[in-house]
Motif scaffolding. Structure first.
Motif, PDB file in Angstrom:
ATOM      1  N   SER A 186       0.953  -2.938  -5.199  1.00 27.84           N
ATOM      2  CA  SER A 186       1.132  -2.995  -3.741  1.00 27.84           C
ATOM      3  C   SER A 186      -0.158  -2.729  -2.969  1.00 27.84           C
ATOM      4  CB  SER A 186       2.200  -1.985  -3.303  1.00 27.84           C
ATOM      5  OG  SER A 186       1.671  -0.659  -3.239  1.00 27.84           O
ATOM      6  N   GLN A 187      -1.165  -2.212  -3.622  1.00 25.90           N
ATOM      7  CA  GLN A 187      -2.425  -1.949  -2.917  1.00 25.90           C
ATOM      8  C   GLN A 187      -3.123  -3.246  -2.516  1.00 25.90           C
ATOM      9  OE1 GLN A 187      -2.897   1.234  -1.977  1.00 25.90           O
ATOM     10  NE2 GLN A 187      -0.991   1.489  -3.148  1.00 25.90           N
ATOM     11  N   SER A 209       2.926   0.971  -7.340  1.00 21.72           N
ATOM     12  CA  SER A 209       1.972   1.390  -6.327  1.00 21.72           C
ATOM     13  C   SER A 209       0.679   0.595  -6.429  1.00 21.72           C
ATOM     14  CB  SER A 209       1.671   2.887  -6.476  1.00 21.72           C
ATOM     15  OG  SER A 209       0.626   3.278  -5.612  1.00 21.72           O
ATOM     16  N   TYR A 210       0.174   0.430  -7.646  1.00 17.28           N
ATOM     17  CA  TYR A 210      -1.086  -0.282  -7.831  1.00 17.28           C
ATOM     18  C   TYR A 210      -0.978  -1.733  -7.363  1.00 17.28           C
ATOM     19  CZ  TYR A 210      -5.061  -2.577  -9.966  1.00 17.28           C
ATOM     20  OH  TYR A 210      -6.193  -3.327 -10.157  1.00 17.28           O
ATOM     21  N   ARG A 219       3.325   4.130 -10.986  1.00 16.17           N
ATOM     22  CA  ARG A 219       1.902   3.792 -10.850  1.00 16.17           C
ATOM     23  C   ARG A 219       1.702   2.279 -10.859  1.00 16.17           C
ATOM     24  NH1 ARG A 219      -2.180   7.339 -14.375  1.00 16.17           N
ATOM     25  NH2 ARG A 219      -3.631   6.232 -12.998  1.00 16.17           N
ATOM     26  N   GLN A 257       0.815  -1.205   0.000  1.00 14.78           N
ATOM     27  CA  GLN A 257       0.000   0.000   0.000  1.00 14.78           C
ATOM     28  C   GLN A 257       0.857   1.267   0.000  1.00 14.78           C
ATOM     29  OE1 GLN A 257      -2.864  -0.488   3.194  1.00 14.78           O
ATOM     30  NE2 GLN A 257      -4.045  -1.982   2.028  1.00 14.78           N
ATOM     31  N   VAL A 258       1.841   1.270  -0.894  1.00 11.98           N
ATOM     32  CA  VAL A 258       2.689   2.455  -1.023  1.00 11.98           C
ATOM     33  C   VAL A 258       2.058   3.415  -2.029  1.00 11.98           C
ATOM     34  CG1 VAL A 258       4.748   1.149  -0.429  1.00 11.98           C
ATOM     35  CG2 VAL A 258       4.154   1.465  -2.836  1.00 11.98           C
ATOM     36  N   SER A 259       2.318   4.668  -1.857  1.00  8.77           N
ATOM     37  CA  SER A 259       1.769   5.686  -2.751  1.00  8.77           C
ATOM     38  C   SER A 259       2.568   5.744  -4.052  1.00  8.77           C
ATOM     39  CB  SER A 259       1.807   7.053  -2.073  1.00  8.77           C
ATOM     40  OG  SER A 259       3.153   7.490  -1.925  1.00  8.77           O
ATOM     41  N   VAL A 260       1.979   6.371  -5.049  1.00  9.49           N
ATOM     42  CA  VAL A 260       2.691   6.579  -6.313  1.00  9.49           C
ATOM     43  C   VAL A 260       3.945   7.399  -6.068  1.00  9.49           C
ATOM     44  CG1 VAL A 260       2.557   7.647  -8.598  1.00  9.49           C
ATOM     45  CG2 VAL A 260       0.585   6.393  -7.690  1.00  9.49           C
ATOM     46  N   ALA A 312       6.642   5.118  -4.524  1.00  8.47           N
ATOM     47  CA  ALA A 312       6.779   3.761  -5.062  1.00  8.47           C
ATOM     48  C   ALA A 312       8.188   3.453  -5.569  1.00  8.47           C
ATOM     49  CB  ALA A 312       5.764   3.542  -6.188  1.00  8.47           C
TER      50      ALA A 312
END
Length: 333
Positions: free
Chosen positions: A280-281, A277-278, A274, A184-187, A190
């Motif tokens: 990792s969500q 990050s995606y 992106r 859940q890391v941000s863009v 990332a």
């Protein structure tokens, strides 16, 4: 094994890269490869005979400092790269693959995979696909699915085309290699979790992408993408510090010397940050994992020419080196 001679003039960007090598009849070992094609055996340098590249990535923040020192150490024991066989640089726990991430590539696929009964002119269907891609970039999320580590093979190894694969195709890709656990890391943060980059050729059997026995299920990535050896990887991992901008890398794939793919990562719909990050969500990305970022236009479906026995693929990405693989038809029992 089909080995491409290594040229010291164009190995990779930066002073060093990580590789997995072996001497003739010897075990695989992690290695630092210098820009002048010399090898440092990292088992000796780190004092651990069981060391692997994935083990180094598990503690990447500490590892990278030692590797930088070794690369600049004129007294370190080195041997010529030509003395060794080059394997896939890492054995990941997880492989995250991206679909439909290059604008022109997706437009071409949209045109090639004409739905039954769709008799519209190609120009109309191409314009429709372009509109969809623009909307995706503005409003949608990346499309990520799971690949199998068992599909990975070395950058110069033969690729066996299974007898059941009627339309095997190439898909050259930039692959990010994870260097820190990421969830859940941000863009924006990332890329801090990316240790480096390598080359992947994500082969696909186009004939089995869609389930024909039950169309409502949709895509079958297990069948179409995960045959043993369907993901040639490497030749090395180039540290992220040596590739500070992944937005303008050139991907080139040649089939038997003829250029099929020649595109920039600028055509990506979703960039590396992106994509990481995606993924990792939903999942926890682990050191050594791969995030494949999609393939540009110019695959076999576009050209109407799929892979055959004896074909040779040469793939390169700016700053990451080159791989060469020969296709060999499976011998039926």
């Amino acid at each position: 094994m089909f080995v491409k001679p290594v040229s010291a003039s164009a190995l990779f960007a930066g002073p060093y890269a990580l590789a997995t090598l072996s001497a003739p009849d010897g075990p695989e070992f992690p290695a630092l490869v210098t820009a002048d094609a010399q090898v440092v055996d990292l088992r000796a340098a780190f004092g651990d005979d069981r060391l692997t590249v994935r083990g180094l990535l598990d503690v990447w923040d500490a590892t990278v400092t030692r590797l930088e020192a070794l690369a600049g150490d004129s007294g370190a024991e080195k041997r010529p790269l030509a003395d060794f066989r080059v394997h896939a640089p890492v054995k990941p726990r997880q492989v995250f693959q991206s679909g439909a991430n290059y604008r022109q590539h997706v437009i071409d696929l949209h045109v090639a995979h004409r739905a039954p009964g769709d008799d519209r002119p190609e120009e109309e269907r191409r314009a429709e696909a372009a509109e969809i891609m623009d909307r995706r970039a503005a409003e949608d999320l990346p499309y990520v699915f799971i690949g199998l580590p068992s599909a990975i093979t070395g950058p110069y190894d033969d690729v066996v085309l299974p007898a059941w694969a009627k339309k095997p195709d190439w898909e050259l890709e930039l692959a990010a290699v994870i260097g820190r656990p990421a969830h859940q890391v941000s863009v924006e943060e990332a890329l801090e979790y990316v240790a480096g980059y390598t080359i992947a050729n994500d082969l696909t059997d186009r004939a089995t992408v869609f389930r024909r026995d039950m169309p409502q299920i949709g895509t079958d990535w297990l069948r179409s993408k995960n045959a043993p050896g369907f993901t040639p990887l490497g030749p090395w991992i180039v540290p992220a510090a040596s590739v500070p901008d992944t937005g303008g890398l050139r991907l080139v794939l040649k089939l038997n010397g003829e250029t099929m793919q020649d595109e920039s990562t600028e055509d990506m719909i979703f960039d590396v940050a992106r994509m990481v990050s995606y993924a990792s969500q939903s999942a926890r990305l682990l050191p050594g994992d791969l995030v494949l970022t999609g393939s540009p236009a110019g695959n076999g479906m576009h050209w109407g020419r799929l892979l055959r026995d004896g074909d040779v693929m040469d793939g390169s990405v700016t700053g990451l080196g080159a791989q060469r693989t020969r296709c060999v038809a499976e011998v039926s029992p």
